[in-house]
Scaffold this active site. Structure first.
Site, PDB file in Angstrom:
ATOM      1  CG  ASP A 120      -0.216  -0.132   2.630  1.00 56.05           C
ATOM      2  OD1 ASP A 120       0.996   0.044   2.908  1.00 56.05           O
ATOM      3  OD2 ASP A 120      -0.806  -0.224   3.761  1.00 56.05           O
ATOM      4  CB  CYS A 123       5.310  -2.279   1.797  1.00 54.90           C
ATOM      5  SG  CYS A 123       6.155  -1.913   0.826  1.00 54.90           S
ATOM      6  CB  ILE A 228       8.455  -2.749  -5.685  1.00 52.55           C
ATOM      7  CG1 ILE A 228       9.080  -2.620  -7.126  1.00 52.55           C
ATOM      8  CG2 ILE A 228       6.910  -1.605  -5.596  1.00 52.55           C
ATOM      9  CD1 ILE A 228       7.054  -3.268  -8.191  1.00 52.55           C
ATOM     10  CG  HIS A 229       5.947  -5.189  -0.968  1.00 44.87           C
ATOM     11  ND1 HIS A 229       5.602  -4.784  -1.017  1.00 44.87           N
ATOM     12  CD2 HIS A 229       6.416  -7.039  -0.173  1.00 44.87           C
ATOM     13  CE1 HIS A 229       4.840  -5.110   0.013  1.00 44.87           C
ATOM     14  NE2 HIS A 229       5.060  -6.439   0.656  1.00 44.87           N
ATOM     15  CG  HIS A 304       0.993  13.607 -11.956  1.00 49.08           C
ATOM     16  ND1 HIS A 304       0.807  13.936 -13.258  1.00 49.08           N
ATOM     17  CD2 HIS A 304       0.305  14.828 -11.262  1.00 49.08           C
ATOM     18  CE1 HIS A 304      -0.656  14.473 -13.555  1.00 49.08           C
ATOM     19  NE2 HIS A 304      -0.113  15.460 -12.433  1.00 49.08           N
TER      20      HIS A 304
END
Length: 312
Positions: A120, A123, A228-229, A304
């Site tokens: 989310d 992490c 990424i996580h 962004h």
């Protein structure tokens, strides 16, 4: 008798509590912490010692001395939402969690396991929360983001635009957003705040990056990163109580070896995301971007920050 002097770490910085005696009850400490921090009594969460261990502030009849709090100790004070009706999922309650150094498994028997936490954008913070508490608690992310923002804002020379990749004030606003990802800078600050070495297994390169290694902390915790996580690691102790262990003495070379072996296994089985090849979508303007570099460039040009991975 000399009074206690306690250092208090909060998300807004360090403070001092004094005027307490060893025989004073936790209720008196609780009142002082509520007054000092502004955190409601029912949401007060206090950690003490190294490794940081939770103090049961509901046991108001216990004295500071009995709870093992001594003058000069550092208390980490957090705000946690109260639980009503006693209803919690098993992940929120957590496994029995070894935090007392006397109970540490120095023989390093058992299996090093990964605990999967929600993907989310927070992490990293949820993973650090897990190795501290033994439970998955995504609510800790906002607290840790504030710790980081305040640390960065308080030292603009150390945390310059060259280090942060953006102006210091801009970074502080950015890291407070729930969609902003954490990384090396955030890990180094949390390592210092909690007084723990944070060892991160990089499953892309099969290496271990150790944050706080030069500080000679007494304990070490482990995370694993797939590009990424982040997920936390724990040792399944295989005892009758079903305990897990997430903190380890830094001199424990056996667990470090286990972590290194796990890094090699994960790389060989390709359990990672190639950050140069995966496709992201900007959720603000719906543009697809190839890899982390394009995403970073898009963020710089447009402001962004809300990205999600998409299947290709």
């Amino acid at each position: 008798m000399a009074g206690y002097v306690l250092r208090v770490k909060t998300k807004s910085g360090q403070k001092v509590v004094n005027g307490l005696l060893p025989q004073d009850k936790l209720s008196k400490l609780r009142s002082k912490l509520v007054e000092l921090t502004g955190i409601p009594s029912e949401a007060l969460h206090v950690l003490c010692g190294f490794p940081p261990r939770p103090i049961n502030m509901n046991d108001e009849s216990a004295s500071l001395e009995v709870c093992g709090i001594i003058s000069g100790d550092t208390l980490i004070v957090e705000e946690k939402p109260p639980v009503y009706n006693g209803k919690q999922k098993s992940d929120e309650i957590g496994r029995p969690h070894v935090v007392d150094e006397n109970d540490f498994n120095t023989n390093t028997l058992g299996v090093l396991m990964k605990k999967v936490v929600p993907a989310d954008n927070s992490c990293l913070f949820t993973s650090v929360g897990y190795v501290l508490s033994g439970k998955v608690d995504p609510s800790c992310a906002s607290y840790m983001r504030e710790i980081i923002a305040n640390a960065v804002a308080s030292d603009p020379e150390e945390y310059s635009e060259a280090i942060l990749g953006r102006p210091n004030p801009e970074y502080c606003k950015w890291i407070l957003k729930p969609e902003s990802w954490g990384g090396a800078i955030e890990l180094s600050i949390l390592s210092k705040f909690y007084g723990l070495e944070i060892a991160v297994i990089d499953s892309i390169n099969a290496i271990i990056n150790r944050f706080g290694e030069d500080q000679h902390y007494a304990q070490r915790v482990f995370l694993i990163f797939d590009g990424i996580h982040y997920d936390p690691l724990y040792l399944e102790l295989n005892d009758a109580e079903g305990n897990i262990q997430t903190m380890f003495p830094t001199e424990d070379e056996k667990i470090l070896f286990k972590a290194a072996e796990l890094a090699k296994e994960v790389k060989s089985s390709r359990q990672f995301t190639d950050i140069q090849k995966f496709t992201l979508m900007c959720n603000d303007c719906k543009i697809k971007l190839n890899g982390q570099i394009e995403a970073q460039q898009h963020a710089k040009e447009t402001g962004h920050m809300n990205f999600g991975e998409v299947a290709v």
